[in-house]
Scaffold this active site. Structure first.
Site, mmCIF file in Angstrom:
data_model
loop_
_atom_site.group_PDB
_atom_site.id
_atom_site.type_symbol
_atom_site.label_atom_id
_atom_site.label_comp_id
_atom_site.label_asym_id
_atom_site.label_seq_id
_atom_site.Cartn_x
_atom_site.Cartn_y
_atom_site.Cartn_z
ATOM 1 N N THR A 70 19.074 -47.654 -4.532
ATOM 2 C CA THR A 70 17.741 -47.343 -4.016
ATOM 3 C C THR A 70 17.665 -47.325 -2.487
ATOM 4 O O THR A 70 17.199 -46.345 -1.898
ATOM 5 C CB THR A 70 16.741 -48.372 -4.584
ATOM 6 N N GLU A 141 8.786 -51.364 6.828
ATOM 7 C CA GLU A 141 8.231 -52.663 7.230
ATOM 8 C C GLU A 141 8.944 -53.245 8.443
ATOM 9 O O GLU A 141 8.593 -54.319 8.913
ATOM 10 C CB GLU A 141 8.340 -53.647 6.064
ATOM 11 N N ASP A 238 15.448 -40.895 -5.815
ATOM 12 C CA ASP A 238 16.570 -41.399 -5.017
ATOM 13 C C ASP A 238 17.914 -41.243 -5.729
ATOM 14 O O ASP A 238 18.954 -41.120 -5.087
ATOM 15 C CB ASP A 238 16.324 -42.860 -4.589
HETATM 16 P P1 AMP Z 1 17.503 -50.941 -7.540
HETATM 17 O O1 AMP Z 1 18.024 -52.331 -7.544
HETATM 18 O O2 AMP Z 1 18.387 -50.024 -6.735
HETATM 19 O O3 AMP Z 1 17.230 -50.441 -8.903
HETATM 20 O O4 AMP Z 1 16.116 -50.997 -6.742
HETATM 21 C C1 AMP Z 1 14.871 -50.675 -7.312
HETATM 22 C C2 AMP Z 1 13.882 -51.738 -6.964
HETATM 23 O O5 AMP Z 1 13.722 -51.804 -5.549
HETATM 24 C C3 AMP Z 1 12.482 -51.454 -7.465
HETATM 25 O O6 AMP Z 1 12.276 -51.965 -8.755
HETATM 26 C C4 AMP Z 1 11.596 -52.125 -6.448
HETATM 27 O O7 AMP Z 1 11.070 -53.319 -6.944
HETATM 28 C C5 AMP Z 1 12.495 -52.425 -5.279
HETATM 29 N N1 AMP Z 1 11.932 -51.855 -4.057
HETATM 30 C C6 AMP Z 1 11.596 -50.579 -3.851
HETATM 31 N N2 AMP Z 1 11.091 -50.385 -2.618
HETATM 32 C C7 AMP Z 1 11.111 -51.585 -2.021
HETATM 33 C C8 AMP Z 1 10.726 -52.039 -0.732
HETATM 34 N N3 AMP Z 1 10.213 -51.190 0.167
HETATM 35 N N4 AMP Z 1 10.904 -53.351 -0.456
HETATM 36 C C9 AMP Z 1 11.435 -54.186 -1.373
HETATM 37 N N5 AMP Z 1 11.807 -53.817 -2.602
HETATM 38 C C10 AMP Z 1 11.660 -52.530 -2.935
HETATM 39 ZN ZN ZN Z 2 16.227 -46.452 -6.973
HETATM 40 ZN ZN ZN Z 3 17.173 -49.050 -10.032
#
Ligand code: AMP
Ligand code: ZN
Ligand code: ZN
Length: 416
Positions: A70, A141, A238
């Site tokens: 992500t 942020e 993404d």
């Molecule tokens: P992943 O571990 O790659 O699947 O990341 C996805 C998770 O990233 C989502 O479920 C969100 O909770 C988290 N996420 C997305 N955007 C943000 C952000 N701006 N700050 C913190 N966490 C985030």
């Molecule tokens: Zn993602």
């Molecule tokens: Zn994910």
């Protein structure tokens, strides 16, 4: 006679001025649906998303960067840089100079500009006098180059979809000088369901329906304001999602001597090993001998060149990467997967090779800047930064995109 000619000229001039003031300058609304795999567009109904694709332009697919996680991908989309250059090389990052670890849920690090290199689109915009607003976006942020979007939010996954949409619409209602021209909107529901239940689940179908409903609310709000055909919407994801059946696990900590590592950053799809002094080769040898064919250990120096994943101290000297659908785990979590298998459950993951079909993302462009009605070939998400700069009339910072690429999607009159 002369008098009436003067009146005519004055009227003409004031009409021109009022047109310049009221005409909507080009704006970009970047909508990210986390984990929306390209194949979901065929697999699931999503009336509003498909309407945007039909009326606008879509890509056959959009290629994510490696690793297909992500934060690296979101930040490549807004900087046009590969992760080795923008510094967000993984969702979990160790920086030896800072002697610190970055994780998505560590707010004190996520909000610290020291991790975020390159120049995201909102910094380019704000520093060239264009206001930006983010309803969640990785990096927004932190005061990168000492700049934040004029309007931004602390990440809170519990905010309802409708509240996110309504806030974006309110930003568009602001008077001219305060109104942002770059806006972002983010949804995680589809990714969350994909992880917990797998990509081919009723839960993913429900999450897509939810997000599609929120997009319908947005489109109705834009129509009410006469903005539906004026705002340039870029709908992206993404990365995609692969099913990871619970039987497909590799107990990686059993395959090398973990005391030889100073630090190991564990995720199911990419394990980063920082060996102790002099131990790199012994860990590499152990893993080369013992890993099953579904996973591979790489020295940083021999990673596939197409990943462009090398020139950064934050990238570990050793990486283990499994095939899509396989999971690298520690033995202490093995029971959880056995239990899932016994219950007939499955799940989903991403982070794998960015060439995998399962990992491909979506791109839809809708609005006055885009050539409508076309489907363009697959392209890398590092092209999008130049595209946004062109639509917004901004001078881009140095980036890895091809400056000519936006011509393939834009009307020739757009941008400089
Ligand atoms: P992943 O571990 O790659 O699947 O990341 C996805 C998770 O990233 C989502 O479920 C969100 O909770 C988290 N996420 C997305 N955007 C943000 C952000 N701006 N700050 C913190 N966490 C985030
Ligand atoms: Zn993602
Ligand atoms: Zn994910």
């Amino acid at each position: 006679m002369i008098f009436s000619r003067i009146i005519q000229l004055v009227l003409h001039f004031s009409l021109l001025v009022s047109f310049a003031v009221t005409a909507q300058p080009d704006s970009v609304l970047l909508i990210s649906i986390d984990g929306f795999a390209n194949r979901y567009l065929q697999q699931y109904p999503a009336a509003n998303i498909k309407k945007l694709a039909q009326e606008g332009l879509r890509a056959q697919s959009m290629q994510p960067v490696f690793p297909t996680k992500t934060f690296p991908n979101h930040y490549s989309i807004v900087t046009g840089l590969y992760p080795a250059k923008h510094g967000i090389v993984e969702n979990n990052i160790f920086d030896a100079d800072f002697d610190a670890i970055f994780r998505l849920n560590k707010a004190e690090e996520v909000t610290n500009a020291r991790w975020w290199h390159g120049e995201p689109i909102w910094v380019t915009a704000e520093s060239q006098g264009v206001k930006a607003a983010t309803y969640f976006y990785p990096g927004s942020e932190a005061a990168i180059k000492n700049v934040r979007p004029s309007y931004w939010q602390r990440y809170d996954g519990n905010v309802s979809h409708n509240d996110r949409v309504d806030s974006v619409l309110q930003w568009l209602d602001l008077p001219g000088a305060e109104r942002p021209r770059f806006l972002s909107l983010y949804f995680s529901a589809v990714d969350d369901a994909g992880h917990t239940y797998g990509p081919d689940s009723a839960e993913v179908a429900a999450a897509i329906a939810d997000v599609d409903q929120a997009i319908g609310r947005l489109l109705a709000g834009l129509s009410q304001r006469g903005l539906y055909r004026k705002v340039n919407i870029m709908l992206v994801s993404d990365h995609g999602m692969a099913e990871t059946p619970p039987q497909q696990v590799i107990e990686l900590d059993q395959l090398f001597n973990s005391r030889d590592a100073l630090l190991t950053l564990w995720t199911a799809e990419i394990v980063s090993i920082f060996p102790r002094e002099g131990k790199l080769d012994s860990i590499y040898q152990q893993l080369s001998r013992s890993l099953p064919p579904q996973a591979k250990v790489y020295k940083k120096t021999s990673l596939p060149a197409r990943w462009r994943y090398r020139d950064n101290n934050r990238i570990a000297p050793l990486l283990v990467v499994p095939q899509p659908g396989w999971r690298l785990i520690q033995q202490k979590t093995a029971a959880k997967y056995q239990q899932m298998a016994a219950e007939g459950k499955t799940s989903g993951s991403h982070g794998y090779d960015n060439q995998s079909d399962y990992m491909q993302a979506i791109f839809i462009g809708h609005g006055p800047a885009f050539k409508a009605g076309s489907t363009i070939p697959a392209f890398s998400n590092t092209e999008l930064y130049n595209l946004m700069c062109r639509i917004l009339g901004l001078t881009p910072a140095a980036n890895d995109g091809n400056p000519a690429w936006p011509d393939t999607v834009l009307h020739s009159t757009t941008g400089s």
